[in-house]
Design a protein around this motif. Structure first.
Motif, short mmCIF file in Angstrom:
data_model
loop_
_atom_site.label_atom_id
_atom_site.label_comp_id
_atom_site.label_asym_id
_atom_site.label_seq_id
_atom_site.Cartn_x
_atom_site.Cartn_y
_atom_site.Cartn_z
N MET A 1 0.85 -1.19 0.00
CA MET A 1 0.00 0.00 0.00
C MET A 1 0.89 1.24 0.00
SD MET A 1 -2.85 1.26 2.82
CE MET A 1 -3.96 -0.10 2.50
N SER A 2 0.63 2.16 -0.92
CA SER A 2 1.39 3.42 -0.95
C SER A 2 0.97 4.29 0.22
CB SER A 2 1.13 4.15 -2.26
OG SER A 2 -0.18 4.70 -2.28
N VAL A 3 1.78 5.32 0.51
CA VAL A 3 1.44 6.23 1.60
C VAL A 3 0.12 6.94 1.31
CG1 VAL A 3 2.17 8.31 2.81
CG2 VAL A 3 3.84 6.54 2.28
N VAL A 4 -0.10 7.37 0.08
CA VAL A 4 -1.35 8.04 -0.26
C VAL A 4 -2.53 7.08 -0.09
CG1 VAL A 4 -2.69 9.10 -2.13
CG2 VAL A 4 -0.32 9.79 -1.73
N ASP A 5 -2.36 5.84 -0.50
CA ASP A 5 -3.43 4.85 -0.30
C ASP A 5 -3.71 4.65 1.19
OD1 ASP A 5 -3.84 4.43 -3.00
OD2 ASP A 5 -2.48 2.70 -3.09
N TRP A 6 -2.66 4.62 1.99
CA TRP A 6 -2.83 4.48 3.44
C TRP A 6 -3.59 5.67 4.00
CZ3 TRP A 6 -0.01 7.35 7.34
CH2 TRP A 6 -0.23 6.90 8.64
N LEU A 7 -3.27 6.86 3.54
CA LEU A 7 -4.01 8.04 3.99
C LEU A 7 -5.48 7.98 3.57
CD1 LEU A 7 -1.38 10.83 3.20
CD2 LEU A 7 -2.05 10.02 5.47
N LEU A 8 -5.71 7.54 2.35
CA LEU A 8 -7.09 7.45 1.85
C LEU A 8 -7.86 6.34 2.54
CD1 LEU A 8 -6.49 8.04 -1.95
CD2 LEU A 8 -7.65 9.59 -0.36
N ASP A 9 -7.17 5.46 3.22
CA ASP A 9 -7.82 4.41 3.98
C ASP A 9 -8.26 4.90 5.36
OD1 ASP A 9 -8.68 1.66 4.05
OD2 ASP A 9 -7.04 1.22 5.44
N GLY A 10 -8.00 6.19 5.63
CA GLY A 10 -8.41 6.79 6.89
C GLY A 10 -9.85 7.25 6.85
N GLU A 11 -10.18 8.16 7.74
CA GLU A 11 -11.57 8.59 7.86
C GLU A 11 -11.83 9.85 7.03
OE1 GLU A 11 -12.13 12.02 10.18
OE2 GLU A 11 -13.02 10.47 11.43
N PRO A 12 -13.10 10.30 6.93
CA PRO A 12 -13.42 11.37 5.97
C PRO A 12 -12.63 12.65 6.14
CG PRO A 12 -15.44 10.32 6.72
CD PRO A 12 -14.34 9.73 7.54
N SER A 13 -12.35 13.06 7.37
CA SER A 13 -11.63 14.32 7.57
C SER A 13 -10.22 14.26 7.01
CB SER A 13 -11.58 14.67 9.06
OG SER A 13 -10.89 13.67 9.79
N ILE A 14 -9.62 13.08 6.97
CA ILE A 14 -8.32 12.89 6.32
C ILE A 14 -8.50 12.79 4.81
CG2 ILE A 14 -6.42 11.26 6.00
CD1 ILE A 14 -5.99 12.56 8.56
N ARG A 15 -9.46 11.98 4.39
CA ARG A 15 -9.58 11.67 2.97
C ARG A 15 -9.84 12.90 2.11
NH1 ARG A 15 -12.43 6.91 4.77
NH2 ARG A 15 -14.43 7.88 4.30
N TRP A 16 -10.72 13.78 2.57
CA TRP A 16 -11.05 14.91 1.69
C TRP A 16 -9.85 15.83 1.51
CZ3 TRP A 16 -11.03 20.17 2.24
CH2 TRP A 16 -10.99 20.72 3.52
N GLN A 17 -9.02 15.95 2.55
CA GLN A 17 -7.84 16.82 2.42
C GLN A 17 -6.75 16.16 1.57
OE1 GLN A 17 -6.85 19.24 5.94
NE2 GLN A 17 -8.56 18.25 6.99
N VAL A 18 -6.65 14.84 1.65
CA VAL A 18 -5.72 14.13 0.77
C VAL A 18 -6.15 14.29 -0.69
CG1 VAL A 18 -4.81 11.86 0.15
CG2 VAL A 18 -5.04 12.48 2.56
#
Length: 310
Positions: A1-18
């Protein structure tokens, strides 16, 4: 899993900013993900903790009935919760935000002398954060802005101890005021007085390399090199760099050492750790334990480095 994919696997407040800051997704995709902050994850949980009077834990800066006899500073009161909701990206015009802010304006009173919440109180560190959330959520905080501009010290920054005679600025107070003035400027267009005050505060930090004493070059506080989330009123160099990024500042050579502090904290797997958790009562834990990979620190570090290197 790439770092960006790991971030996108987080919750909405993280995902929208990623999606917005790292992926470059379409605005409608970003907006749809951001709308979920009100209904899911940390944002929804914080909103659910709001009292019937619109306050969190019965107080403005401190919980109702707080006696000071517990470890750390409680982070469950209204000011800290509103700040966290803002950082998570709760849409300021969503129904939950409009209801909460209206009730805080009606019922919120500062522990200092019972001042109305969005009128602020006497400490510029508190007033800077009040300006920040007030401007973000659409409240008229212009009188409070005028007050903090009038309290700027000769060295360019601010200090909560000024009312007790201090004539030297504080990193912690200054970043809180700077963030507030920036949000006010973004919300209203600001004024030349606001921009001049921000330039003075920015120069105060830059002259000190974002973490050193101007007189001796020593590190002001080791904690300024540790990255916490949420940061509340505390200063650290990642918070400062993210402020300059959001302000649209040009990278400055005087930031270089602070940027290197950020860069060297990244281990081989590319995920920045959580360096510190500011002690005190919380509604619930956000992220993991100290030393574990931190989505918030990783997101903030990646976008700071992308901005600085652009």
């Amino acid at each position: 899993m790439s770092v960006v994919d790991w971030l996108l696997d987080g919750e909405p407040s993280i995902r929208w900013q990623v999606l917005r800051d790292l992926v470059g997704a379409a605005p409608e995709e970003v907006a749809a993900e951001r709308a979920r902050v009100e209904r899911e994850g940390w944002g929804a949980r914080l909103l659910a903790a709001e009292g019937a009077d619109g306050l969190w834990d019965g107080g403005a800066c401190f919980p109702g009935g707080y006696t000071g006899d517990e470890p750390g500073q409680p982070w469950t009161a209204t000011m800290h919760t509103l700040q966290t909701l803002q950082i998570l990206g709760l849409e300021p015009d969503c129904a939950a935000a409009r209801r909460a802010v209206a009730l805080v304006a009606e019922n919120g009173r500062w522990e200092h002398e019972g001042q109305r919440y969005f009128d602020g109180e006497v400490e510029p560190c508190i007033n800077g954060r009040t300006i920040d959330t007030g401007a973000y959520f659409g409240v008229d905080v212009e009188p409070l802005v005028a007050r903090v501009i009038g309290e700027q010290l000769a060295d360019g920054g601010w200090n909560c101890e000024a009312e007790r005679g201090s004539v030297r600025s504080s990193f912690d107070t200054t970043i809180n005021v700077l963030e507030g003035l920036l949000e006010f400027e973004r919300a209203t267009g600001g004024s030349e007085a606001v921009r001049e005050a921000r330039r003075g505060g920015e120069e105060y930090l830059l002259e000190r390399g974002l973490f050193r004493r101007r007189t001796t070059g020593e590190v002001v506080r080791p904690g300024y090199l540790d990255f916490a989330f949420p940061h509340y009123w505390h200063y650290d160099v990642l918070r400062a760099l993210d402020y300059f990024r959001r302000a649209g500042a040009e990278p400055d050579p005087r930031m270089a050492e602070a940027v290197e502090v950020v860069r060297v904290k990244c281990p081989a797997h590319g995920c920045w750790p959580l360096d510190r958790i500011h002690p005190g009562r919380v509604h619930f834990a956000i992220e993991g334990a100290v030393g574990e990979p931190s989505r918030w620190n990783t997101l903030r570090a990646l976008r700071v480095l992308a901005w600085y290197q652009a």
